[in-house]
Write an enzyme that holds these catalytic residues in place. Structure first.
Site, mmCIF file in Angstrom:
data_model
loop_
_atom_site.group_PDB
_atom_site.id
_atom_site.type_symbol
_atom_site.label_atom_id
_atom_site.label_comp_id
_atom_site.label_asym_id
_atom_site.label_seq_id
_atom_site.Cartn_x
_atom_site.Cartn_y
_atom_site.Cartn_z
ATOM 1 N N ASP A 451 0.822 -1.200 0.000
ATOM 2 C CA ASP A 451 0.000 0.000 0.000
ATOM 3 C C ASP A 451 0.868 1.267 0.000
ATOM 4 O O ASP A 451 2.062 1.225 0.303
ATOM 5 C CB ASP A 451 -0.941 0.001 1.211
ATOM 6 C CG ASP A 451 -2.296 0.612 0.898
ATOM 7 O OD1 ASP A 451 -2.392 1.399 -0.059
ATOM 8 O OD2 ASP A 451 -3.264 0.309 1.619
ATOM 9 N N ASP A 517 -10.243 1.623 -3.506
ATOM 10 C CA ASP A 517 -10.679 1.250 -2.161
ATOM 11 C C ASP A 517 -12.193 1.129 -2.069
ATOM 12 O O ASP A 517 -12.723 0.744 -1.026
ATOM 13 C CB ASP A 517 -10.201 2.287 -1.136
ATOM 14 C CG ASP A 517 -8.748 2.088 -0.730
ATOM 15 O OD1 ASP A 517 -8.203 1.004 -0.992
ATOM 16 O OD2 ASP A 517 -8.163 3.018 -0.145
#
Length: 716
Positions: A451, A517
């Protein structure tokens, strides 16, 4: 390296051609587009434009290295200076080399230049699928430093390219297309986020009027680079040589970021140029085939994933996670990814980043007991990291505050309560490599979710104060390459607050992208439809979320969420321990459906129907041999019209016959009608490809946020 001029070099592949005239002082592009059944010399003899009024007295030239010397008044390929001097490049051809395979498909052309104290190179490589990679470099052979401000790969396009499409977006709404006329002046998109960003231009396309998914000519450019980017399309009143305009891209350099000392060289990231005569689906097909042909492309079946984030968030507990794994096993999950919250001090988002040690308070016996549970169910094990970031509330930041990327006289504001680690520093790089290597080795990690949750602001290295974005990007590449070299079977997923870093540079080193997301299927269907223009489905993570979306609070039916998440690299994000037995049975059926169709979904050609109504979508994957296809028909919202009329299924063979089955394992879609069209009501049904692909068929009028699956198999 050959010298001399007056030669015409043609590279051809996949119905596309790239033709260059080797001329002095700088070669010029004669053609980029559809392959031509014409003598190459005819292109050369027709390449000289008119000499206009109030213009240079010689015809303007748009060369492979556009400069003012040739009468080009647009954006130059190169900008820079020797302490304020040498600001107008004057490259001169020093030699060229051409390599074409024995079968004549594709090839490589390298051109070298001298320019006073500079040496330049441009390399054109046309692959077997018609994708043209362009790489430029500049070396300093002078006895003084050269400040490089920009190096762009630019290619001309004809006057029929009258419209532009590129992309913008934001967190949870990535890759939103925007269309505009290709007018006069410069259309410039530059990112200044330390990465491509959620609003990345992504893919710049210039095309014929009204080009769509399946029709129209397109000339497209994509920068294969995970740092800051610059895309441009430019049209001047006098044109670009014999052409009308240009498209191009390159790294966006900050002031003073690249200062070449004597003997140093700058290698620009490659730009991929794609011509298509079959709309954006044609662009996607060329790019997908290029990725699928790379040596490291995943070839094994893409496992069904369960990621723990939206199931448990930071609440890590062995018993709870064990129950989740057991539920996952019961529905056919093949890989478990333990997301954020497993490492030291990480009970919330404001602490712990950088301390890559298992938290003994949460995991008193380490991660191994959980890993054994995962392995006992025959599953792969994955782990979440955010290596490039650091919280100030961490042992790492307290011990090494100078490792944080930012001005020495004070940091700016945090973002998502975190800062950026200067991984280009050898000591910070060594720390990260040692921790990642140790954890992967200790637990036999199969998959890393990597990430990167914030933009880079004031991205300068301490104590020099020099810009650090380029160094940061190259260090990231080295880190990924070294990890993969040490652990050849390791898969890495790129995530950057979702879809903030999706490009061919990062894809050279990773096996999966987290497109967004946002697990809301209404948003996700649009995000993934446009992500697929660049990235093939097997590399796009697409997960089933909870009924009420974590990011939008929208509530959707299970059947719709499952249909949207089926046609990429499928996964689950919701808490299965809270699911009802009935829902678990449907999820298990979806899991079986994914395993049935993934050989098709992860190798076939992606197609999209061009529809007048943007409230609906029809997209699918068609096998390379045309033997089978899976299409998704879905509705986002209501429409003024009661029904759509005949809709074409693109990509099918009009000369074939097909058996069409409506797959209902996910549940029946809710209709906004009394009865289905007659042919749907009688499915399974056999129909001609001419009717399905050319005439089209009426489709059911669905209620909003509903979807249907059509399984189409060739019978003759």
């Amino acid at each position: 390296m050959q010298s001399g001029a007056n030669a015409v070099i043609a590279l051809r592949a996949g119905g596309a051609a790239f033709v260059v005239e080797i001329r002095e002082p700088v070669p010029a592009v004669l053609h980029w587009g559809a392959d031509l059944d014409a003598p190459a010399d005819d292109l050369r003899r027709t390449a000289g434009p008119a000499v206009l009024n109030n213009s240079p007295d010689s015809p303007r030239v748009f060369s492979v290295w556009p400069t003012e010397r040739d009468g080009w008044s647009g954006t130059p390929a190169q900008s820079g200076n020797f302490a304020g001097y040498g600001t107008t490049p004057r490259p001169v051809l020093a030699g060229h080399r051409v390599d074409v395979p024995d079968d004549g498909v594709g090839g490589r052309l390298e051109l070298s230049f001298t320019d006073g104290g500079l040496r330049g190179t441009v390399v054109y490589e046309l692959d077997r699928f018609g994708v043209l990679a362009v790489s430029l470099s500049v070396g300093n052979s002078a006895d003084r430093p050269y400040t490089l401000d920009g190096l762009l790969a630019l290619l001309p396009v004809p006057d029929r390219a009258v419209e532009l499409v590129d992309f913008t977006g934001k967190w949870c709404r990535e890759r939103a297309p925007q269309r505009a006329p290709f007018g006069f002046g410069t259309h410039l998109r530059a990112t200044r986020r330390g990465k491509p960003g959620h609003d990345s231009p992504y893919l710049l396309m210039a095309g014929t009027s009204g080009f769509g998914f399946g029709h129209g000519e397109i000339w497209a450019a994509h920068l294969a680079w995970s740092g800051e980017q610059r895309y441009l399309a430019e049209r001047l009143p006098e044109g670009a040589g014999a052409f009308a305009a240009l498209v191009g891209a390159g790294e966006s350099l900050r002031s003073g970021e690249v200062i070449l000392a004597p003997g140093e060289r700058y290698d620009a990231p490659p730009v991929l140029f794609v011509w298509s005569g079959e709309g954006t689906d044609g662009v996607a097909d060329r790019l997908h085939r290029r990725l699928r042909a790379r040596p490291g492309h995943p070839v094994t079946a893409r496992p069904l994933v369960l990621n723990t984030w939206e199931a448990v968030y930071f609440d890590h507990d062995l018993d709870r996670l064990t129950a989740l794994v057991e539920r996952a096993a019961s529905v056919g999950v093949e890989r478990i990814v333990l997301d954020d919250g497993w490492f030291r001090g990480r009970r919330a988002a404001d602490a712990g980043l950088g301390d890559w040690f298992v938290d003994a308070d949460v995991w008193p016996d380490g991660l191994e007991p959980f890993v054994k549970v995962v392995r006992a169910h025959g599953m792969q094990f994955g782990l979440w990291f955010e290596p490039e970031m650091v919280n100030l509330d961490s042992e790492l930041a307290r011990a090494h505050p100078d490792w944080i990327l930012g001005p020495a006289d004070g940091l700016g504001p945090s973002a998502r309560r975190q800062y950026v680690l200067d991984i280009a520093r050898p000591d910070a790089y060594a720390y990260l490599l040692s921790r990642l290597d140790a954890l992967v080795a200790a637990h036999g990690v199969d998959h890393l979710k990597w990430d990167h949750n914030r933009d880079l602001l004031e991205a300068v290295s301490r104590p020099s104060g020099r810009p650090g974005v380029r160094r940061q990007t190259l260090a990231l590449y080295r880190l990924l390459d070294e990890l993969r070299a040490r652990h050849p079977g390791l898969e890495i997923e790129t995530c950057s607050g979702g879809g903030g870093r999706v490009d061919f540079g990062i894809l050279d080193r990773t096996d999966r992208v987290w497109a967004s997301d946002c697990n809301d299927p209404v948003e996700r269907a649009q995000i993934e439809r446009w992500t697929r223009v660049l990235v093939p489905p097997e590399l796009i993570g697409s997960h089933l979320g909870a009924a009420r979306s974590h990011t939008t609070s929208r509530t959707t039916d299970l059947s719709f969420r499952l249909a949207v998440s089926l046609t990429a690299h499928a996964g689950i994000e919701q808490d299965l321990t809270a699911a009802s037995p009935a829902d678990l049975a449907i999820i298990a059926a979806w899991s079986a459906l994914y395993r049935e169709f993934r050989p098709l979904l992860h190798t076939g050609r992606v197609v999209n129907a061009d529809l007048a109504d943007d409230a609906v979508a029809l997209y699918g994957t068609v096998a390379r041999d045309g033997s089978r296809a899976l299409f998704t028909w879905l509705r986002f919202r209501t429409s003024p019209a009661g029904q759509t009329g005949r809709v074409r299924f693109p990509g099918l063979d009009p000369a074939a016959r097909y058996r069409v089955v409506v797959r209902t394992e996910l549940g029946a879609a809710s209709r906004h009608q009394a009865d289905d069209p007659d042919w749907v009501a009688h499915a399974p049904i056999e129909l001609s490809g001419a009717v399905l692909a050319v005439a089209g068929v009426p489709l059911p009028t669905l209620n909003p946020q509903q979807a249907m699956l059509f399984d189409i198999e060739r019978t003759s």
